[in-house]
Write a protein that holds these residues in place. Structure first.
Motif, short mmCIF file in Angstrom:
data_model
loop_
_atom_site.label_atom_id
_atom_site.label_comp_id
_atom_site.label_asym_id
_atom_site.label_seq_id
_atom_site.Cartn_x
_atom_site.Cartn_y
_atom_site.Cartn_z
N UNK A 183 -7.55 15.06 -4.86
CA UNK A 183 -6.62 15.52 -6.39
C UNK A 183 -6.04 14.63 -5.93
N UNK A 238 -7.05 10.63 -5.96
CA UNK A 238 -6.96 10.01 -7.64
C UNK A 238 -5.56 10.27 -7.87
N UNK A 239 -4.60 10.51 -7.85
CA UNK A 239 -3.47 10.41 -8.62
C UNK A 239 -3.15 9.44 -7.09
N UNK A 296 -4.23 6.73 -9.07
CA UNK A 296 -3.82 6.24 -10.39
C UNK A 296 -2.67 5.42 -10.90
N UNK A 297 -2.39 5.90 -8.99
CA UNK A 297 -0.10 4.65 -9.75
C UNK A 297 -0.76 2.72 -9.70
#
Lengths: 109, 109
Positions: A32, A35-36, A39-40
């Motif tokens: 998690x 992926x965060x 995503x930035x």
């Protein structure tokens, strides 16, 4: 299945269940975060499809990896230890080193 | 292909190319923002797989949608206008309303 399960004592089963859940939670939590972080850095369509490819690979890997089946569980643990999601000492519980020893004996063969 | 392309004047082709790129950039930009926003709410493995499913659907949709082929381009524009990625007025260029008129005539049929 019943026979294989019966070879694991209740204590071993409890340790195994706890260790399995710990490893699963650690890997999911790390994924998690990964992926965060990815995503930035998203800017273009190519980045989205790279993220999609990454999730496809991880989904395939995780779906196949977390198989709580006593007939293969020692090998599941071997992979989790190799990948760093579980520590060998977590197959102990207090003074009880039974599962750790079973694991070491099996993986030595 | 050569024949179909020749039915579009140079001015129409230039307007079409610009409109196509505008819509593409808008949709990609909105999608990147949407994925970034979704990534803030990620907590569990299920959320990751929901994001994966979302990206699978979008990849399929976008790969099929942005087809710069003059034989189908008016229908591509019709979909882009319907979905809000393009405005009908963007098929004009200054005083030149030729492509907008072609589009309206074709989609009326």
């Amino acid at each position: 299945m019943q026979d294989i399960e019966n070879k694991w004592t209740e204590v071993e089963q409890a340790i195994a269940q706890e260790a399995f859940e710990k490893a699963y939670k650690r890997e999911v939590s790390a994924l998690v975060e990964q992926v965060r972080a990815k995503s930035h850095g998203l800017l273009a369509l190519e980045d989205l499809w790279n993220l999609h490819d990454f999730l496809s690979a991880k989904r395939h890997e995780i779906d196949g990896k977390y198989d709580y089946d006593y007939s293969v569980l020692l090998f599941v643990f071997a992979n989790l230890i190799k990948d760093g999601w579980l520590h060998l000492d977590e197959l102990n519980s207090g003074q009880n080193a039974c599962l750790r020893e079973s694991f070491l004996n099996t993986t030595k063969k």
